[in-house]
Structure formats: structure tokens, C-alpha cells
Design a protein around this motif. Structure first.
Motif, mmCIF file in Angstrom:
data_model
loop_
_atom_site.group_PDB
_atom_site.id
_atom_site.type_symbol
_atom_site.label_atom_id
_atom_site.label_comp_id
_atom_site.label_asym_id
_atom_site.label_seq_id
_atom_site.Cartn_x
_atom_site.Cartn_y
_atom_site.Cartn_z
ATOM 1 N N ILE A 201 0.842 -1.209 0.000
ATOM 2 C CA ILE A 201 0.000 0.000 0.000
ATOM 3 C C ILE A 201 0.876 1.257 0.000
ATOM 4 C CG2 ILE A 201 -1.680 1.343 1.334
ATOM 5 C CD1 ILE A 201 -2.787 -1.386 2.363
ATOM 6 N N GLU A 202 1.901 1.272 0.866
ATOM 7 C CA GLU A 202 2.728 2.483 0.960
ATOM 8 C C GLU A 202 3.593 2.680 -0.293
ATOM 9 O OE1 GLU A 202 4.323 2.645 5.240
ATOM 10 O OE2 GLU A 202 3.015 4.390 4.967
ATOM 11 N N ALA A 203 4.030 1.583 -0.934
ATOM 12 C CA ALA A 203 4.789 1.731 -2.188
ATOM 13 C C ALA A 203 3.885 2.324 -3.269
ATOM 14 C CB ALA A 203 5.344 0.376 -2.639
ATOM 15 N N TYR A 204 2.634 1.883 -3.279
ATOM 16 C CA TYR A 204 1.702 2.330 -4.326
ATOM 17 C C TYR A 204 1.365 3.819 -4.187
ATOM 18 C CZ TYR A 204 -1.964 1.677 -7.831
ATOM 19 O OH TYR A 204 -2.720 1.738 -8.981
ATOM 20 N N THR A 205 1.502 4.347 -2.968
ATOM 21 C CA THR A 205 1.188 5.767 -2.750
ATOM 22 C C THR A 205 2.440 6.574 -2.410
ATOM 23 O OG1 THR A 205 0.652 5.247 -0.450
ATOM 24 C CG2 THR A 205 -1.188 5.329 -1.983
ATOM 25 N N ALA A 259 10.174 2.182 -4.290
ATOM 26 C CA ALA A 259 9.192 3.247 -4.002
ATOM 27 C C ALA A 259 8.931 3.174 -2.499
ATOM 28 C CB ALA A 259 7.912 3.013 -4.803
ATOM 29 N N PRO A 260 9.726 3.883 -1.694
ATOM 30 C CA PRO A 260 9.819 3.585 -0.261
ATOM 31 C C PRO A 260 8.548 3.853 0.554
ATOM 32 C CG PRO A 260 11.549 5.112 -0.963
ATOM 33 C CD PRO A 260 10.649 4.934 -2.127
ATOM 34 N N VAL A 261 8.497 3.176 1.707
ATOM 35 C CA VAL A 261 7.338 3.271 2.605
ATOM 36 C C VAL A 261 7.311 4.619 3.323
ATOM 37 C CG1 VAL A 261 7.053 0.797 2.923
ATOM 38 C CG2 VAL A 261 8.614 2.057 4.430
ATOM 39 N N LEU A 364 11.169 8.553 6.079
ATOM 40 C CA LEU A 364 9.905 7.892 5.746
ATOM 41 C C LEU A 364 8.782 8.909 5.577
ATOM 42 C CD1 LEU A 364 10.118 4.926 8.288
ATOM 43 C CD2 LEU A 364 10.733 4.926 5.871
ATOM 44 N N LEU A 365 8.727 9.907 6.455
ATOM 45 C CA LEU A 365 7.626 10.876 6.392
ATOM 46 C C LEU A 365 7.641 11.636 5.067
ATOM 47 C CD1 LEU A 365 7.700 12.215 10.074
ATOM 48 C CD2 LEU A 365 5.961 10.751 9.034
#
Ligand SMILES: NC(=O)c1ccc[n+]([C@@H]2O[C@H](COP(=O)([O-])OP(=O)(O)OC[C@H]3O[C@@H](n4cnc5c(N)ncnc54)[C@H](O)[C@@H]3O)[C@@H](O)[C@H]2O)c1
Ligand SMILES: [Fe+2]
Length: 385
Positions: A201-205, A259-261, A364-365
Motif C-alpha cells: 500500500i505504501e509503495a503504491y502511494t 518506491a519507499p514506505v 519515511l515521512l
């Protein structure tokens, strides 16, 4: 389309039973290697599942030394003990066999054993220099995707974790054999599986480096993971479900390596550090609250993912985004893991400290679709309490 780069491990073997052939694969890839270090943890060693790979390595004529001192959320001392053992036996190859903790330690031993650098010099992005020892990774949890990421996470103090991120941490070979995961307890299967879903999910966004390849991997990962997690939790011996989970976790790993988290992980790390909650469970506890916070900036992307978990879902982007959040929460509840921060020992008086620590996760943020202020972080923790 924006320009992008994509990296991953050059050779992947995805086959139930392949761990019993690891000696054959090592001999084929690295014919000159005579001595290897197998990096694992005592809990995994007790399952007896390391015996077949160890035997096969010996049959292939490779002398294997076993370093089994890895513990969950490994410390610097554990990494250094492994490096000392690698140097003492003059090993020429490192094999990681375990969950993310063992695979991360294996990466760092492979980098440090030649003696070019000290561990303290490696933290951050791109600080590894020189050649590492050959590295083969065999995951025994379906979660972190560490077997295909260029990341190693080390616990550096009582509560803090630091990351080493460098292309040298990509292994030479990863072997995905779900028979290694058959004995995983249901709670570990659930937490690690949800960690993998969060990676997708986090890679996709991911705000900066999301690209067509990471998108393709993230969606395929989410499909495999959501379709098999509950089955794997309720019937741990289901080899097909286990192999699908292992593949899903690897695809998610390939996605977030490129595509990092983002904020889910940024807010999860302090919970793990301060309350010793397993990484996947920390993620699961903040996940719905971070996604709700992000809806205003990521609804169209969440809506696309909702179609994977809820085929045929209709409505506005916002409505479908909320369908994704509900579906993720249903999966988490069906596995029986904790639902609130209170259940893992967090109190209202801890929220300020958690928010302060989360704000330190700037790497990350910065990938989050919506800017997260300290006040936002505190409010998200309060909602998760
Ligand atoms: N490198 C990366 O890209 C990356 C990404 C996310 C997290 N991490 C790190 O990975 C670590 C977490 O890894 P993890 O969630 O895989 O857990 P883990 O490696 O810490 O293992 C958790 C527990 O599961 C047991 N276990 C592992 N495999 C088993 C099996 N097949 N059967 C029975 N028991 C088994 C272990 O003995 C251990 O007690 C953390 O340190 C986290 O920070 C790394
Ligand atoms: Fe993770």
C-alpha cells in the motif's frame, strides 16, 4: 511518465522444497566457495527446518559455520558477533536463513567481514563502500521482503533503530521455499503478513519514487497477500497459501525497495522501539488511522487498491478509499491480532513521546502523500489508542 530507476536481486528461485537444494545452487553460483556462514536465530534453529539446507551444503562440499545468535530487532552487538565469527573462520559466503532480523544481520556481516568499514560508518543512505562477501538469502517469514531490499535495520540504543540503505545490500540470490514457513505461529503469520500488505500500500502511494514497475508489483502483491493471509493463519500447513504469501511479501519488498514506505512505518517504529511490539503488529495498529488521515490526498490511489480487496466496489474515490481501509481492518480482525495500542501497553501519557519519536523518521515521512505534523502524528496515535 517520469524517468525512474529500478533495482532488485538478480536471481530469484521460487520453489517449495528449494531450501533442501541450497548447496546445489551455491555450488552452481559460487563454485570456488568452500566455507560459508549460515546466519539464523535460535528459535528458528529449534524448528529443525535448518537441517535439510545444512545437509545439502555439506553434501556440496561446503564447510558451514552456524551463527544463531540473532534476536528479533537485532542490536549492533549481535551484528559484530556475527562479523567476528565470519572473520575467525575465514568464510567466503554468507547465507541468511530466517525472518527479517536474520536476513538484515546477514547483509551487514557480508559487508563488514572483509574489514573495509566500521558499522557506525554505514548508517544512512549510500554509505557502503567496497565489495561485500557473496550473499544468499532464504526468508522464513512472509513479511519484511528483506531478501530483496537494500535495507538493514539495527537497534542502536534502548529504543532507537537505524537503517543502512545501500545497493550492496541486494543479495546475489534469494530462495523462496514456503516449506520453511509452515511452522510459523498464527500470530507471527498475521503480523508479518500485514507488514507485507503495508509495504504494498505504501509503495503504491509513495510520493516521490512510485513508478509503473513498483505499481505492478504492489498490486500483484496485495492480491496474493489479501487472498491468502487468513487461510495461512487458520491453516498453517497449507503449503499453497504459504507459497503465495512468500511470493506476495517478496513482490511487495521489490516494490518498496524502489518506491519507499511512508507514515505507517514512521509511526510504527516508535511503538516497536518503546514497547517492544513486533514490527508487523505495530504497523497493523496504526494502519487504518494513517490511511484515514491520508484519504484527503490519496483517495484516487486507495480507490484503485480497493478494487483488489473488494472486487466490484463502487462509489466516489473517497467511498472506495474507505472500503480499502475497512477491508484491511476486517482482515486484521479476522486474524485475531491486537486492535488497539492500549492492548500492547501504550497509555494516553505515552502519546507525546511517541509523536516526538515519529517526527524523527524524516526519511519515511517525506514519502507520505500528505504532510504529517507533530500534532497530526499525536492525533493519529490518539485515534489508535
Ligand atoms: N530489511 C528490510 O527491508 C526490512 C523491512 C522491514 C522490517 N525489517 C526488520 O525485520 C525485522 C523483523 O523481521 P520479521 O518480522 O521477519 O521477524 P523476525 O526475523 O524478528 O522473527 C520473529 C520471530 O519469528 C521466529 N521465526 C522466524 N521464522 C520462523 C519459522 N519459519 N517458524 C517458526 N518461527 C519462526 C523467530 O525465531 C523470531 O522469534 C525487524 O528488525 C525489522 O526492523 C527489515
Ligand atoms: Fe515493514
Amino acid at each position: 511518465m517520469s524517468a525512474f530507476q529500478f533495482r532488485t536481486v538478480p536471481h530469484l528461485i521460487i520453489a517449495a522444497g528449494a531450501a533442501g537444494q541450497v548447496g546445489v545452487h551455491v555450488a552452481h553460483h559460487f563454485p570456488a566457495v568452500r566455507r560459508a556462514l549460515l546466519v539464523t536465530d535460535a528459535g528458528f534453529l529449534r524448528t529443525g527446518l535448518a537441517e535439510a539446507p545444512l545437509r545439502n551444503l555439506q553434501v556440496a562440499g561446503i564447510e558451514v559455520h552456524v551463527f544463531s545468535e540473532v534476536q528479533a530487532d537485532p542490536s549492533e552487538a549481535i551484528v559484530l558477533a556475527g562479523v567476528a565469527m565470519a572473520q575467525m573462520f575465514h568464510v567466503e559466503l554468507i547465507i541468511g536463513l530466517g525472518g527479517g532480523s536474520s536476513l538484515d544481520v546477514a547483509k551487514l556481516i557480508a559487508v563488514l567481514a572483509p574489514g573495509h568499514q566500521e558499522l557506525a560508518q554505514l548508517y544512512g543512505i549510500g554509505n557502503v563502500h567496497g565489495q561485500r562477501l557473496p550473499l544468499v538469502q532464504l526468508p522464513t517469514t512472509a513479511g519484511t521482503g528483506s531478501e530483496v531490499t537494500p535495507i538493514a535495520i539495527v537497534t542502536t540504543g534502548a529504543t532507537t533503530k537505524m537503517g543502512v540503505v545501500a545497493p550492496q545490500l541486494y543479495a546475489d540470490l534469494a530462495i523462496l521455499d514456503a516449506s520453511l514457513t509452515l511452522g510459523l505461529p498464527s500470530a507471527v503469520t498475521a503480523a508479518t503478513g500485514i507488514d507485507a500488505m503495508v509495504h504494498a500500500i505504501e509503495a503504491y502511494t509513495s510520493r516521490l519514487q512510485k513508478n509503473p514497475l513498483s505499481d505492478m508489483l504492489a498490486t500483484q502483491a496485495l492480491s496474493l497477500l489479501s487472498g491468502n493471509l487468513i487461510r495461512a493463519c487458520h491453516d498453517g500447513q497449507n503449503l499453497a497459501a504459504r507459497q503465495a504469501m512468500l511470493l506476495g511479501a517478496m513482490l511487495a519488498g521489490q516494490a518498496f525497495a524502489n518506491a519507499p514506505v511512508a507514515a505507517v512505518h514512521a509511526l510504527a517504529y516508535p511503538i516497536g522501539g518503546l514497547f517492544h511490539v513486533p514490527h508487523g503488529l505495530s504497523n497493523a495498529l496504526v494502519l487504518p488511522h494513517v490511511l484515514r488521515f491520508n484519504v484527503s490526498h490519496a483517495a484516487p490511489l486507495y480507490a484503485e487498491l480497493a478494487a483488489i480487496l473488494r472486487p466490484g466496489v463502487t462509489g466516489s474515490d473517497e467511498a472506495r478509499a474507505h472500503a480499502l481501509i475497512d477491508a484491511m481492518q476486517e482482515i486484521a480482525h479476522a486474524t485475531g491480532i491486537a486492535r488497539t495500542l492500549r492492548e500492547v501497553g501504550v497509555a494516553a501519557s505515552d502519546l507525546d513521546r511517541l509523536a516526538d519519536e515519529a517526527m524523527l523518521q524524516t526519511r519515511l515521512l517525506g514519502n507520505n502523500p500528505r504532510l504529517v505534523t507533530r500534532g497530526d502524528a499525536r492525533a493519529i496515535y490518539a485515534a489508535a489508542l
